[in-house]
Design a protein around this motif. Structure first.
Motif, PDB file in Angstrom:
ATOM      1  N   ARG A  82      15.524  24.002  25.062  1.00 28.60           N
ATOM      2  CA  ARG A  82      14.373  24.786  25.511  1.00 28.60           C
ATOM      3  C   ARG A  82      13.303  24.827  24.427  1.00 28.60           C
ATOM      4  NH1 ARG A  82      16.222  29.552  25.057  1.00 28.60           N
ATOM      5  NH2 ARG A  82      14.862  30.119  23.353  1.00 28.60           N
ATOM      6  N   VAL A  83      13.703  25.051  23.193  1.00 27.77           N
ATOM      7  CA  VAL A  83      12.740  25.118  22.085  1.00 27.77           C
ATOM      8  C   VAL A  83      12.086  23.754  21.866  1.00 27.77           C
ATOM      9  CG1 VAL A  83      12.532  25.455  19.587  1.00 27.77           C
ATOM     10  CG2 VAL A  83      13.838  27.088  20.958  1.00 27.77           C
ATOM     11  N   LEU A  84      12.876  22.694  21.907  1.00 29.97           N
ATOM     12  CA  LEU A  84      12.303  21.361  21.728  1.00 29.97           C
ATOM     13  C   LEU A  84      11.318  21.017  22.841  1.00 29.97           C
ATOM     14  CD1 LEU A  84      15.493  19.450  20.570  1.00 29.97           C
ATOM     15  CD2 LEU A  84      13.484  20.006  19.173  1.00 29.97           C
ATOM     16  N   LYS A  85      11.634  21.391  24.074  1.00 29.93           N
ATOM     17  CA  LYS A  85      10.726  21.142  25.192  1.00 29.93           C
ATOM     18  C   LYS A  85       9.438  21.923  25.017  1.00 29.93           C
ATOM     19  CE  LYS A  85      10.220  21.240  30.226  1.00 29.93           C
ATOM     20  NZ  LYS A  85       8.817  21.465  30.122  1.00 29.93           N
ATOM     21  N   THR A  86       9.561  23.188  24.599  1.00 34.19           N
ATOM     22  CA  THR A  86       8.365  24.013  24.388  1.00 34.19           C
ATOM     23  C   THR A  86       7.469  23.396  23.316  1.00 34.19           C
ATOM     24  OG1 THR A  86       9.552  26.001  25.073  1.00 34.19           O
ATOM     25  CG2 THR A  86       7.561  26.322  23.751  1.00 34.19           C
ATOM     26  N   ALA A  87       8.088  22.918  22.237  1.00 38.48           N
ATOM     27  CA  ALA A  87       7.321  22.276  21.159  1.00 38.48           C
ATOM     28  C   ALA A  87       6.660  20.992  21.641  1.00 38.48           C
ATOM     29  CB  ALA A  87       8.234  21.997  19.972  1.00 38.48           C
ATOM     30  N   ALA A  88       7.388  20.188  22.399  1.00 35.40           N
ATOM     31  CA  ALA A  88       6.824  18.939  22.936  1.00 35.40           C
ATOM     32  C   ALA A  88       5.679  19.227  23.884  1.00 35.40           C
ATOM     33  CB  ALA A  88       7.906  18.114  23.616  1.00 35.40           C
ATOM     34  N   ASP A  89       5.848  20.242  24.757  1.00 32.88           N
ATOM     35  CA  ASP A  89       4.791  20.608  25.693  1.00 32.88           C
ATOM     36  C   ASP A  89       3.552  21.095  24.948  1.00 32.88           C
ATOM     37  OD1 ASP A  89       6.518  19.970  27.745  1.00 32.88           O
ATOM     38  OD2 ASP A  89       6.941  22.056  28.311  1.00 32.88           O
TER      39      ASP A  89
END
Length: 94
Positions: A82-89
């Protein structure tokens, strides 16, 4: 070094110690902010968590402590993803 280690052995944390700390972290930070990782390069370590084949013990302890399968999934990678996706987004939104 072996003589020193034999005379004054380094105390090792065990699975009970690990779970006490993990459950405290979950209580303080919340289930959405805790995850598990490991470093099995031969130094130190936790008695009862010698390698990844011991990881199911953590799941068993979390279930026994009343956490749901969804909660356990968060700890086993869901939170990190979830954190990695948020950062990528956030990066692509620039």
């Amino acid at each position: 070094r072996k003589a020193i280690d034999a005379k004054w052995p380094m105390p090792r944390a065990n699975l009970d110690d690990f779970m006490k700390h993990m459950l405290h972290a979950i209580e303080v930070a919340g289930i959405d902010h805790v995850g598990v990782s490991g470093d099995f390069d031969g130094g130190g370590g936790i008695a009862g968590l010698e390698d990844v084949t011991d990881y199911p013990r953590i799941t068993e302890r979390l279930i026994a402590a009343g956490y749901s399968r969804d909660d356990v999934a968060k700890v086993w990678g869901g939170n990190a993803l979830r954190v990695l996706k948020t950062a990528a987004d956030a990066r692509t939104a620039k």
